[in-house]
Design a protein around this motif. Structure first.
Motif, mmCIF file in Angstrom:
data_model
loop_
_atom_site.group_PDB
_atom_site.id
_atom_site.type_symbol
_atom_site.label_atom_id
_atom_site.label_comp_id
_atom_site.label_asym_id
_atom_site.label_seq_id
_atom_site.Cartn_x
_atom_site.Cartn_y
_atom_site.Cartn_z
ATOM 1 N N UNK A 109 41.746 33.731 86.538
ATOM 2 C CA UNK A 109 41.333 34.557 87.684
ATOM 3 C C UNK A 109 41.056 33.665 88.899
ATOM 4 N N UNK A 110 41.939 32.675 89.123
ATOM 5 C CA UNK A 110 41.711 31.692 90.192
ATOM 6 C C UNK A 110 41.556 32.326 91.586
ATOM 7 N N UNK A 111 42.212 33.462 91.890
ATOM 8 C CA UNK A 111 41.952 34.029 93.226
ATOM 9 C C UNK A 111 40.493 34.459 93.421
ATOM 10 N N UNK A 112 39.782 34.699 92.292
ATOM 11 C CA UNK A 112 38.362 35.059 92.406
ATOM 12 C C UNK A 112 37.456 33.842 92.270
ATOM 13 N N UNK A 113 37.951 32.786 91.616
ATOM 14 C CA UNK A 113 37.047 31.678 91.280
ATOM 15 C C UNK A 113 37.296 30.397 92.085
ATOM 16 N N UNK A 114 38.552 30.111 92.397
ATOM 17 C CA UNK A 114 38.846 28.831 93.062
ATOM 18 C C UNK A 114 39.218 28.983 94.542
ATOM 19 N N UNK A 115 39.850 30.107 94.863
ATOM 20 C CA UNK A 115 40.313 30.289 96.243
ATOM 21 C C UNK A 115 39.172 30.569 97.239
ATOM 22 N N UNK A 116 38.233 31.506 96.896
ATOM 23 C CA UNK A 116 37.179 31.809 97.886
ATOM 24 C C UNK A 116 36.376 30.587 98.337
ATOM 25 N N UNK A 117 35.934 29.679 97.427
ATOM 26 C CA UNK A 117 35.165 28.534 97.942
ATOM 27 C C UNK A 117 35.990 27.643 98.865
ATOM 28 N N UNK A 118 37.300 27.571 98.612
ATOM 29 C CA UNK A 118 38.153 26.742 99.489
ATOM 30 C C UNK A 118 38.148 27.325 100.900
ATOM 31 N N UNK A 119 38.275 28.664 100.987
ATOM 32 C CA UNK A 119 38.325 29.302 102.315
ATOM 33 C C UNK A 119 36.961 29.220 103.001
ATOM 34 N N UNK A 120 35.897 29.574 102.251
ATOM 35 C CA UNK A 120 34.551 29.586 102.844
ATOM 36 C C UNK A 120 34.165 28.205 103.361
ATOM 37 N N UNK A 121 34.416 27.190 102.548
ATOM 38 C CA UNK A 121 33.968 25.853 102.972
ATOM 39 C C UNK A 121 34.841 25.305 104.100
ATOM 40 N N UNK A 122 36.114 25.714 104.111
ATOM 41 C CA UNK A 122 36.964 25.295 105.243
ATOM 42 C C UNK A 122 36.367 25.848 106.543
#
Lengths: 312, 254
Positions: free
Chosen positions: B21-34
């Motif tokens: 479920x990487x779109x829920x677990x790995x992608x959001x922190x990448x976008x938020x922290x960017x």
């Protein structure tokens, strides 16, 4: 004397709300047996199975599985046991194969052996073609078979099946009976709880009936059924009848104009019934046993033990 | 040997779960922290000047990485173990001969893997804006690992005690997030008044963030050995409490 697959001594369970679900049960199940544990809803069956399977903490008493005390040699006892629970309890986002394979891993099975056993169990349950299907997409019957495959992956010596055929259609149920019989014939002890008493009657050799947290009956199926004094039969008639015939000693009811429902006391038997019908020129084309015999006995036992004024 | 297989099975299952479920677990922190790095680090930070001799962007990078480790190690264990309880998959582990400490170690390791993986993703994102320094790799990695262990344990306890999905969101929303933001991620404790500095010293996240910052850029508001002692102390206490809950069967057995 053969070893007991399961030995329960003075088992008690009182829940935190004060409800006493199990009130001092003693129960022995011999190795190799196909054993029925029956009882009405809320009788304490699931609590007993929960304690044996380490899902419920007992208040007191002892449980041993193939001689291994559940509290002193927990891991050895657990290794001997497989459980098929009443409700689906696997991760419904996993595939059938990964559910069974993970269970093998929890039992410490090396990967190669785990893969072999997973394939064997899924094939045995006729699920190999569905191995990569996400389990929530499987039918109800398939989900139950996944749970049986999962319970058998570590080759347990004792398999507990908690209502394995509930809600399963008759075709699948019969095929599951065949599988259970085969598993038992291969040496696995089976304890079965079921609401289909016909299932218990046709599969099990020994039986215990539990009610209100106590064992009210514990014997072999044959001698239990021998206690029945009356059998019920349905007779199909060649010609319509306006009213039910009267024959001394038999209770005969007309279901419709070509079908009779007859209560036959074992002491009188069927020959006298047929003689009486012939004398009245009533021709019978076929007969069948009306209801499940065990069901009748079960109700008699539960009713006999019911205290007056018990709140149903 | 058997325990090692059970442990590996559990960790593999947990890791596959969050990767699936990487779109829920790995992608959001990448976008938020960017967005954090862009807005706070570059757009606003460029006008704030240096803190402790480093640029504002460099100053906030360690805190944001560690904040991601904290929230994701916690979230992984709390959601996974509560779902396991809710769907009753926990019965698979209770029926099988899996010792309680393996159950705990398996879930905590799952949390560590996700926390560290998300931390690595966030560190990678930060390098799009500025090169990432590392003054002391051992301190940085060990405090990140200990922090992931600590918050995985906290997530486990939350999941064991939770009786509804609301219960698993209360602690992250109302305790963890405020403590993280007030843990010196975006500012130095030295910038606060004496009273607020004293209050801040009661926040354990402040110690972890500063120790991690020391490992990366060599700057800290707290004594680094003390930060390790506090983190280690919490780990010991939470491990003992988790094992006690499992032994009692709290929330998982009748």
């Amino acid at each position: 004397m053969s070893m007991n697959a399961l030995s329960i001594k003075n088992l008690r369970k009182t829940y935190q709300n004060g409800f006493e679900a199990v009130k001092g049960i003693d129960l022995d199940v011999e190795a190799g047996d196909f054993f029925a544990l029956l009882g009405p809803n809320g009788a304490g069956k699931s609590t007993v199975i929960g304690i044996v399977s380490s899902l419920v903490n007992a208040s007191s008493g002892s449980v041993s599985i193939f001689g291994h005390d559940l509290y002193k040699a927990r891991n050895l006892a657990k290794t001997c046991l497989g459980l098929v629970p009443q409700e689906v309890n696997f991760n419904q986002f996993d595939t059938a194969k990964s559910i069974v394979l993970n269970m093998a891993g929890y039992y410490g099975m090396p990967r190669k052996l785990a893969l072999q056993r997973t394939e064997h169990c899924l094939k045995k349950m006729d699920l190999w073609d569905k191995r990569d299907t996400i389990s929530r997409r499987l039918s109800g019957g398939m989900k139950r078979r996944v749970m049986i495959a999962r319970a058998m992956v570590h080759s347990p010596k004792l398999l507990i099946l908690d209502e394995p055929t509930a809600g399963v259609d008759i075709e699948i149920r019969r095929s599951m009976w065949q599988t259970m019989k085969q598993v038992n014939e291969e040496g696995t002890t089976i304890i079965l709880t079921t609401h289909y008493l016909e299932e218990a009657e046709s599969l099990c050799r020994n039986i215990a009936i539990i009610d209100q947290g106590r064992i009210v009956e514990h014997s072999d199926m044959k001698s239990l059924l021998a206690r029945l004094h009356i059998d019920h039969f349905i007779l199909d008639l060649a010609r319509p009848l306006a009213q039910a015939p009267v024959i001394d000693g038999y209770l005969i009811e007309r279901v419709d104009n070509t079908i009779l429902n007859v209560a036959v006391p074992k002491a009188l038997g069927l020959n006298r019934l047929f003689s009486g019908l012939s004398e009245q020129n009533i021709e019978v084309t076929s007969l069948k046993n009306k209801s499940n015999r065990l069901e009748q006995l079960f109700m008699d036992l539960i009713d006999a033990k019911k205290p007056e004024g018990r709140d149903e | 040997m058997n325990n090692a297989i059970a442990f590996r099975t559990l960790v593999s299952k947990e890791t596959k779960r969050f990767i699936r479920i990487w779109p829920q677990t790995l992608l959001p922190p990448a976008i938020t922290t960017a967005l954090y790095f862009l807005i706070f680090g570059k757009l606003i930070g460029g006008r704030l000047g240096d803190i402790h001799g480093v640029s504002y962007m460099d100053y906030i990078v360690p805190g944001i990485i560690l904040m991601s480790v904290i929230s994701h190690s916690y979230a992984n264990v709390v959601s996974s173990f509560y779902s396991t309880k809710f769907q009753r998959n926990i019965e698979e582990l209770l029926v099988a001969p899996v010792p309680n400490w393996i159950i705990l170690a398996g879930y905590v390791t799952g949390g560590i893997v996700r926390g560290v993986l998300v931390g690595t993703v966030v560190a990678g994102i930060s390098m799009l804006f500025d090169p990432l320094e590392c003054q002391n790799v051992y301190i940085a990695l060990s405090i990140a690992l200990l922090t992931a262990i600590l918050f995985s344990l906290a997530g486990f306890i939350n999941a064991v005690l939770a009786e509804s999905f609301d219960d698993i969101s209360i602690i992250p929303n109302f305790v963890l997030t405020p403590l993280s933001y007030l843990g010196g991620v975006f500012y130095s404790a030295a910038m606060l008044s004496d009273t607020w500095q004293t209050i801040s010293m009661g926040n354990p996240i402040l110690y972890m963030v500063n120790a991690f910052r020391y490992g990366l850029i060599g700057v800290s508001d707290v004594d680094v050995p003390l930060a390790f002692a506090i983190t280690g102390g919490f780990i010991v206490v939470l491990t003992a409490f988790s094992l006690y809950l499992l032994h009692r069967g709290t929330g998982i057995k009748n």
